[in-house]
Design a protein around this motif. Structure first.
Motif, PDB file in Angstrom:
ATOM      1  N   ALA A  77      34.421  32.809  45.431  1.00 19.21           N
ATOM      2  CA  ALA A  77      35.944  31.484  45.587  1.00 19.21           C
ATOM      3  C   ALA A  77      36.372  32.433  46.938  1.00 19.21           C
ATOM      4  CB  ALA A  77      36.967  31.145  44.495  1.00 19.21           C
ATOM      5  N   TYR A  78      36.540  33.448  46.841  1.00 18.90           N
ATOM      6  CA  TYR A  78      37.342  34.312  47.998  1.00 18.90           C
ATOM      7  C   TYR A  78      36.383  35.334  48.599  1.00 18.90           C
ATOM      8  CZ  TYR A  78      41.059  33.730  44.526  1.00 18.90           C
ATOM      9  OH  TYR A  78      41.993  33.350  43.854  1.00 18.90           O
ATOM     10  N   ASN A  79      35.048  34.929  48.730  1.00 23.29           N
ATOM     11  CA  ASN A  79      33.627  35.059  49.741  1.00 23.29           C
ATOM     12  C   ASN A  79      32.862  34.075  49.939  1.00 23.29           C
ATOM     13  OD1 ASN A  79      33.733  38.387  49.584  1.00 23.29           O
ATOM     14  ND2 ASN A  79      34.289  37.438  47.730  1.00 23.29           N
ATOM     15  N   ASP A  80      33.871  32.985  50.855  1.00 22.63           N
ATOM     16  CA  ASP A  80      32.535  31.274  50.647  1.00 22.63           C
ATOM     17  C   ASP A  80      32.188  31.735  52.066  1.00 22.63           C
ATOM     18  OD1 ASP A  80      36.032  32.472  52.510  1.00 22.63           O
ATOM     19  OD2 ASP A  80      33.710  30.663  53.260  1.00 22.63           O
TER      20      ASP A  80
ATOM     21  N   TRP B 214      35.340  41.738  52.271  1.00 22.56           N
ATOM     22  CA  TRP B 214      34.326  41.522  50.872  1.00 22.56           C
ATOM     23  C   TRP B 214      35.850  41.501  50.388  1.00 22.56           C
ATOM     24  CZ3 TRP B 214      31.389  39.826  47.860  1.00 22.56           C
ATOM     25  CH2 TRP B 214      31.167  41.126  47.357  1.00 22.56           C
ATOM     26  N   ALA B 215      35.272  40.854  48.907  1.00 24.30           N
ATOM     27  CA  ALA B 215      36.345  40.600  47.915  1.00 24.30           C
ATOM     28  C   ALA B 215      36.199  41.157  46.298  1.00 24.30           C
ATOM     29  CB  ALA B 215      37.282  38.577  48.136  1.00 24.30           C
ATOM     30  N   PRO B 216      35.302  41.738  46.077  1.00 24.45           N
ATOM     31  CA  PRO B 216      35.195  41.836  44.746  1.00 24.45           C
ATOM     32  C   PRO B 216      36.268  42.358  43.854  1.00 24.45           C
ATOM     33  CG  PRO B 216      36.150  44.179  45.564  1.00 24.45           C
ATOM     34  CD  PRO B 216      36.458  43.093  46.666  1.00 24.45           C
ATOM     35  N   PHE B 217      35.400  41.403  42.577  1.00 21.08           N
ATOM     36  CA  PHE B 217      36.501  41.036  41.177  1.00 21.08           C
ATOM     37  C   PHE B 217      36.836  42.605  40.763  1.00 21.08           C
ATOM     38  CE2 PHE B 217      36.758  40.504  36.771  1.00 21.08           C
ATOM     39  CZ  PHE B 217      37.907  39.804  36.561  1.00 21.08           C
ATOM     40  N   VAL B 218      37.408  43.390  40.207  1.00 16.63           N
ATOM     41  CA  VAL B 218      37.633  44.492  39.478  1.00 16.63           C
ATOM     42  C   VAL B 218      38.006  44.199  38.255  1.00 16.63           C
ATOM     43  CG1 VAL B 218      38.561  46.860  40.369  1.00 16.63           C
ATOM     44  CG2 VAL B 218      38.324  45.623  41.926  1.00 16.63           C
ATOM     45  N   GLU B 219      37.180  44.200  38.088  1.00 11.39           N
ATOM     46  CA  GLU B 219      37.708  44.234  36.199  1.00 11.39           C
ATOM     47  C   GLU B 219      38.655  44.626  35.535  1.00 11.39           C
ATOM     48  OE1 GLU B 219      33.839  43.672  34.640  1.00 11.39           O
ATOM     49  OE2 GLU B 219      34.513  42.788  32.728  1.00 11.39           O
ATOM     50  N   GLU B 220      38.402  46.201  35.568  1.00  9.40           N
ATOM     51  CA  GLU B 220      39.408  47.361  35.171  1.00  9.40           C
ATOM     52  C   GLU B 220      40.719  46.772  35.205  1.00  9.40           C
ATOM     53  OE1 GLU B 220      39.582  50.894  37.782  1.00  9.40           O
ATOM     54  OE2 GLU B 220      40.892  51.658  36.326  1.00  9.40           O
ATOM     55  N   HIS B 221      41.167  45.563  36.396  1.00  9.40           N
ATOM     56  CA  HIS B 221      42.635  45.351  36.665  1.00  9.40           C
ATOM     57  C   HIS B 221      42.345  43.404  36.409  1.00  9.40           C
ATOM     58  CE1 HIS B 221      43.975  49.192  37.849  1.00  9.40           C
ATOM     59  NE2 HIS B 221      42.709  49.236  39.002  1.00  9.40           N
TER      60      HIS B 221
ATOM     61  N   ILE C  43      35.760  31.503  55.372  1.00  9.59           N
ATOM     62  CA  ILE C  43      36.748  30.610  56.379  1.00  9.59           C
ATOM     63  C   ILE C  43      37.776  31.762  55.538  1.00  9.59           C
ATOM     64  CG2 ILE C  43      38.698  28.918  56.026  1.00  9.59           C
ATOM     65  CD1 ILE C  43      36.285  28.144  57.024  1.00  9.59           C
ATOM     66  N   THR C  44      37.782  32.583  54.083  1.00  9.72           N
ATOM     67  CA  THR C  44      38.618  33.537  53.892  1.00  9.72           C
ATOM     68  C   THR C  44      38.484  34.975  54.389  1.00  9.72           C
ATOM     69  OG1 THR C  44      37.597  32.788  51.530  1.00  9.72           O
ATOM     70  CG2 THR C  44      38.912  34.530  51.439  1.00  9.72           C
ATOM     71  N   ALA C  45      37.246  34.394  55.515  1.00  9.38           N
ATOM     72  CA  ALA C  45      37.385  36.003  56.083  1.00  9.38           C
ATOM     73  C   ALA C  45      37.849  35.777  57.291  1.00  9.38           C
ATOM     74  CB  ALA C  45      35.562  36.489  56.543  1.00  9.38           C
ATOM     75  N   ALA C  46      38.059  35.041  57.742  1.00  5.88           N
ATOM     76  CA  ALA C  46      38.793  34.599  59.166  1.00  5.88           C
ATOM     77  C   ALA C  46      40.119  35.204  58.449  1.00  5.88           C
ATOM     78  CB  ALA C  46      38.503  33.920  59.439  1.00  5.88           C
ATOM     79  N   PHE C  47      40.210  34.220  57.800  1.00  2.63           N
ATOM     80  CA  PHE C  47      41.793  34.396  57.013  1.00  2.63           C
ATOM     81  C   PHE C  47      42.800  36.085  56.643  1.00  2.63           C
ATOM     82  CE2 PHE C  47      44.876  34.103  52.700  1.00  2.63           C
ATOM     83  CZ  PHE C  47      45.598  33.573  53.246  1.00  2.63           C
ATOM     84  N   ASN C  48      41.266  36.669  55.809  1.00  7.85           N
ATOM     85  CA  ASN C  48      41.269  37.750  55.804  1.00  7.85           C
ATOM     86  C   ASN C  48      42.272  38.587  57.223  1.00  7.85           C
ATOM     87  OD1 ASN C  48      42.083  40.265  54.339  1.00  7.85           O
ATOM     88  ND2 ASN C  48      40.052  40.484  53.386  1.00  7.85           N
TER      89      ASN C  48
END
Ligand code: AVJ
Length: 331
Positions: free
Chosen positions: A213-216, A248-255, A220-225
């Motif tokens: 969802a955050y690395n489509d 790059w938008a990883p899911f950081v499980e700890e948080h 587009i999300t890259a362009a947005f960022n």
């Protein structure tokens, strides 16, 4: 504070006094830290807002359409649960499609609806308000152009109508736990027993779904960022080369959150004219540009409780990917 009526919309502007810092000061501060970071509110210039609208239509970005589906199915039940003759107060007026669902539902039960959108961008606020007014004859709008904090104390308080506060779109996910509690608590302090708060929140799920969802695929999300870098180039005379950074938008499980990052592809220095300053990037070093928290039903309820609210009723989609909670004051 300035009040005027434009094309039928009562517009209240709470100007200046913006505690929010300017782009140049947040860039100077954010890029000087050991972990470089920039605040996500700078995503939304004209280009960024347009890119966000495109994100909402991406096949991978399930949030918007899942929340809309929940509201489509349950808007009447939500309005019913609040009680008669509700006034709608919305934080962020960018959700007009979803707002319409609740306005429609309200009109099924009452003759007149008062809608109070709150947004920092007064142009956008006014344009979308005028639009909405033209569609509904029995709607009245008080638009408040202000920071949420500044708007809360001056909100109209009809003594015979419960207010339904709307904070949709998983915007709460941008806050840390502490900030979320503080924000909800601040709304709670303005609420009386009959008022309700409706929050849309994203749920923890398979990390592949979250990261997609955050690395489509369309970028587009890259362009947005990266639009943040473009803004800094244009507005502060900087020399960021967009191709020298990777989104790059990883899911950081700890948080339990997605972290939006702009990763430097190699060692480089970037000069920013307005700051008369050069910033150094190691290879792989990144700028952290946004957090998007994902909740369990428990972690979300816990935030509400810490803020003085309890869940009256809650709706999920059939896959339990997204939640919408109706909250009331505890006790
Ligand atoms: C508008 C904050 C809900 O966190 O999902 C979308 C913003 N960032 N893709 C989110 C966003 C990257 C969005 N919110």
């Amino acid at each position: 504070m300035r009040q005027q009526t434009i094309s039928g919309v009562r517009l209240i502007e709470v100007p200046g006094n913006y505690k929010e810092k300017s782009l140049s000061s947040v860039v100077a501060e954010g890029l000087s830290k050991r972990q470089k970071s920039l605040p996500c509110r700078f995503f939304y210039d004209e280009v960024g807002s347009e890119l966000f609208e495109q994100i909402c239509k991406l096949p991978e970005y399930y949030l918007t359409r899942t929340e809309r589906k929940i509201l489509e199915l349950n808007a009447c039940e939500i309005i019913e649960a609040v009680g008669h003759d509700v006034t709608l107060v919305e934080f962020g007026s960018g959700n007009s499609a979803k707002t319409r669902l609740l306005v429609d539902a309200a009109f099924k039960r009452q003759n007149h609806v008062h809608y109070i959108p709150i947004d920092i961008s007064s142009d956008f606020l006014l344009a979308s308000s005028i639009n909405l007014l033209s569609e509904y004859e029995r709607l009245s709008i008080t638009a408040i152009a202000a920071e949420y904090n500044d708007a809360l104390p001056i909100l109209p308080h009809p003594d015979d109508e419960p207010r339904l506060f709307l904070f949709l779109g998983s915007n709460i996910g941008n806050f840390s736990r502490l900030e979320a509690v503080a924000f909800v608590a601040q709304i709670c302090r303005q609420m009386n027993r009959e008022d309700r708060l409706l929050i849309g929140f994203d749920l923890v799920k398979d990390r592949n779904l979250l990261e997609a969802a955050y690395n489509d695929a369309a970028g587009i999300t890259a362009a947005f960022n990266k639009n943040l870098l473009t803004r800094i180039n244009h507005e502060l005379g900087a020399e960021f080369i967009l191709d020298s950074f990777t989104h790059w938008a990883p899911f950081v499980e700890e948080h339990s959150r997605i972290e939006m990052r702009l990763i430097s592809r190699h060692r480089q220095t970037v000069y920013i004219d307005a700051l008369e300053q050069t910033f150094h990037f190691e290879s792989e070093e990144y700028i952290h540009t946004e957090n998007s928290h994902k909740y369990t039903l428990e972690t979300f309820a816990e935030i509400c409780h810490a803020a003085g609210l309890e869940i009256q009723q809650r709706w999920l989609d059939e896959r339990a990917w997204f939640g919408v909670a109706l909250l009331k004051k505890i006790g």
